[in-house]
Write a protein that holds these residues in place. Structure first.
Motif, PDB file in Angstrom:
ATOM      1  N   VAL A 134       9.794 -10.124  10.008  1.00 26.23           N
ATOM      2  CA  VAL A 134       8.790  -9.641  10.953  1.00 26.23           C
ATOM      3  C   VAL A 134       7.656  -8.933  10.210  1.00 26.23           C
ATOM      4  O   VAL A 134       7.808  -8.514   9.066  1.00 26.23           O
ATOM      5  CB  VAL A 134       9.406  -8.671  11.997  1.00 26.23           C
ATOM      6  N   ASN A 135       6.539  -8.821  10.919  1.00 26.72           N
ATOM      7  CA  ASN A 135       5.385  -8.091  10.396  1.00 26.72           C
ATOM      8  C   ASN A 135       4.903  -7.138  11.485  1.00 26.72           C
ATOM      9  O   ASN A 135       5.078  -7.408  12.677  1.00 26.72           O
ATOM     10  CB  ASN A 135       4.267  -9.079  10.052  1.00 26.72           C
ATOM     11  N   ILE A 136       4.294  -6.031  11.071  1.00 23.48           N
ATOM     12  CA  ILE A 136       3.634  -5.167  12.048  1.00 23.48           C
ATOM     13  C   ILE A 136       2.134  -5.220  11.795  1.00 23.48           C
ATOM     14  O   ILE A 136       1.670  -5.108  10.652  1.00 23.48           O
ATOM     15  CB  ILE A 136       4.188  -3.720  12.030  1.00 23.48           C
ATOM     16  N   HIS A 137       1.404  -5.429  12.888  1.00 26.00           N
ATOM     17  CA  HIS A 137      -0.051  -5.551  12.827  1.00 26.00           C
ATOM     18  C   HIS A 137      -0.630  -4.448  13.709  1.00 26.00           C
ATOM     19  O   HIS A 137      -0.113  -4.213  14.810  1.00 26.00           O
ATOM     20  CB  HIS A 137      -0.464  -6.942  13.339  1.00 26.00           C
ATOM     21  N   VAL A 182      -3.037   4.604  16.179  1.00 22.85           N
ATOM     22  CA  VAL A 182      -2.188   3.400  16.194  1.00 22.85           C
ATOM     23  C   VAL A 182      -1.039   3.540  15.190  1.00 22.85           C
ATOM     24  O   VAL A 182       0.098   3.169  15.476  1.00 22.85           O
ATOM     25  CB  VAL A 182      -3.033   2.136  15.894  1.00 22.85           C
ATOM     26  N   LEU A 183      -1.358   4.114  14.029  1.00 24.74           N
ATOM     27  CA  LEU A 183      -0.329   4.245  12.982  1.00 24.74           C
ATOM     28  C   LEU A 183       0.854   5.071  13.474  1.00 24.74           C
ATOM     29  O   LEU A 183       2.017   4.758  13.203  1.00 24.74           O
ATOM     30  CB  LEU A 183      -0.954   4.871  11.725  1.00 24.74           C
ATOM     31  N   GLU A 184       0.539   6.115  14.213  1.00 25.60           N
ATOM     32  CA  GLU A 184       1.616   6.952  14.765  1.00 25.60           C
ATOM     33  C   GLU A 184       2.526   6.115  15.686  1.00 25.60           C
ATOM     34  O   GLU A 184       3.748   6.233  15.639  1.00 25.60           O
ATOM     35  CB  GLU A 184       0.979   8.079  15.573  1.00 25.60           C
ATOM     36  N   GLY A 242       0.788  -1.228   0.000  1.00 22.38           N
ATOM     37  CA  GLY A 242       0.000   0.000   0.000  1.00 22.38           C
ATOM     38  C   GLY A 242       0.818   1.275   0.000  1.00 22.38           C
ATOM     39  O   GLY A 242       1.876   1.364  -0.631  1.00 22.38           O
ATOM     40  N   GLY A 243       0.316   2.237   0.784  1.00 25.24           N
ATOM     41  CA  GLY A 243       0.896   3.575   0.773  1.00 25.24           C
ATOM     42  C   GLY A 243       2.302   3.651   1.340  1.00 25.24           C
ATOM     43  O   GLY A 243       3.107   4.495   0.931  1.00 25.24           O
ATOM     44  N   GLY A 244       2.593   2.802   2.300  1.00 31.61           N
ATOM     45  CA  GLY A 244       3.975   2.702   2.759  1.00 31.61           C
ATOM     46  C   GLY A 244       4.405   3.715   3.800  1.00 31.61           C
ATOM     47  O   GLY A 244       5.576   4.104   3.829  1.00 31.61           O
ATOM     48  N   THR A 245       3.508   4.135   4.702  1.00 31.23           N
ATOM     49  CA  THR A 245       3.979   5.081   5.724  1.00 31.23           C
ATOM     50  C   THR A 245       4.936   4.387   6.704  1.00 31.23           C
ATOM     51  O   THR A 245       5.848   5.029   7.233  1.00 31.23           O
ATOM     52  CB  THR A 245       2.825   5.740   6.505  1.00 31.23           C
ATOM     53  N   ASN A 246       4.733   3.087   6.938  1.00 32.69           N
ATOM     54  CA  ASN A 246       5.697   2.374   7.789  1.00 32.69           C
ATOM     55  C   ASN A 246       7.034   2.230   7.084  1.00 32.69           C
ATOM     56  O   ASN A 246       8.091   2.361   7.707  1.00 32.69           O
ATOM     57  CB  ASN A 246       5.163   0.995   8.191  1.00 32.69           C
ATOM     58  N   LEU A 247       7.002   1.969   5.788  1.00 27.00           N
ATOM     59  CA  LEU A 247       8.249   1.948   5.017  1.00 27.00           C
ATOM     60  C   LEU A 247       8.967   3.282   5.192  1.00 27.00           C
ATOM     61  O   LEU A 247      10.188   3.326   5.429  1.00 27.00           O
ATOM     62  CB  LEU A 247       7.948   1.704   3.526  1.00 27.00           C
ATOM     63  N   GLN A 248       8.202   4.377   5.090  1.00 27.69           N
ATOM     64  CA  GLN A 248       8.820   5.707   5.216  1.00 27.69           C
ATOM     65  C   GLN A 248       9.472   5.877   6.583  1.00 27.69           C
ATOM     66  O   GLN A 248      10.583   6.413   6.699  1.00 27.69           O
ATOM     67  CB  GLN A 248       7.767   6.795   4.991  1.00 27.69           C
TER      68      GLN A 248
END
Ligand code: GRF
Length: 205
Positions: free
Chosen positions: A106-109, A175-177, A11-17
């Motif tokens: 690993v994964n983030i949920h 949560v995303l933050e 998807g958008g990739g904010t965690n990637l960022q």
């Protein structure tokens, strides 16, 4: 020495960022060497380009599993990847990839596991289930990846309060933050261990 991290995102990739931003700070223990997506239009791919990180699209829909697995393993080998982080990757990781990266993927949920995870539990559905359960806390969970969705050993969890009047969207944003702070921290820890235990030193490192 920093560990070589691949990030898988649909998807958008904010965690990637967040992972990329942290990798650019002094003292980071990993660097992002590859971004993998199953979707050619994924925002995560644009973030990879902006950060000058190589990326590859490995489509999954309608393709034999063995072919997908082969493409993923080839890409990970070509970039000499030590660790894999799933960040909004909506596909089940092929078994051969799980086997090769067991303990290093690993994964983030975005909610507590195992209660609010499993097949089909992604996006708004997760936060809706949390609100319907009436629990006082949610928050991101980082876990090792195994052969099933959201099932591997939990490595870290950050509690995030559920507030009166929360909607799935408002809870998701809070949560995303927390995800953006937690994920780089966990990856640093894994990277420190991976590089301390490294038995080989490829020349391109
Ligand atoms: C995050 O909520 C993560 O927990 C889940 O998928 C979402 C990805 O968001 N696995 P983004 O693409 O990183 O913004």
């Amino acid at each position: 020495m920093s560990a070589r991290l691949a990030v898988f995102a649909s998807g958008g990739g904010t965690n990637l960022q967040a992972l990329l931003d942290h990798a650019a700070t002094p003292g980071a223990r990993y660097r992002v060497v590859l971004v993998v997506s199953d979707r050619p239009g994924a925002g995560a791919l644009r973030r990879a380009v902006a950060a000058a990180v190589p990326s590859v699209v490995v489509p999954v829909a309608g393709r034999p599993a063995a072919e997908v697995e082969g493409d993923l393993l080839a890409a990970l080998s070509a970039h000499d990847v030590d660790l894999v982080a799933l960040a909004g990757y909506l596909r089940l990781v092929p078994e051969g990839v799980v086997r090769r990266y067991r303990g290093r993927m690993v994964n983030i949920h975005p909610a507590p596991l195992p209660r609010f995870g499993g097949e089909g539990m992604y996006g708004e559905r997760v936060h809706r289930a949390v609100l319907e359960a009436g629990v006082p806390e949610s928050g991101p969970t980082v876990h090792l990846v195994d052969e099933a969705y959201d099932r591997g050993e939990v490595l870290a969890h950050e509690a995030v309060p559920v507030l009166a009047g929360d909607t799935p969207a408002s809870l998701a944003a809070r949560v995303l933050e927390a995800e953006h702070a937690l994920y780089p921290r966990v990856l640093d820890g894994l990277a420190a261990r991976a590089t301390a235990g490294a038995t080989h030193q490829p020349t391109n490192r």
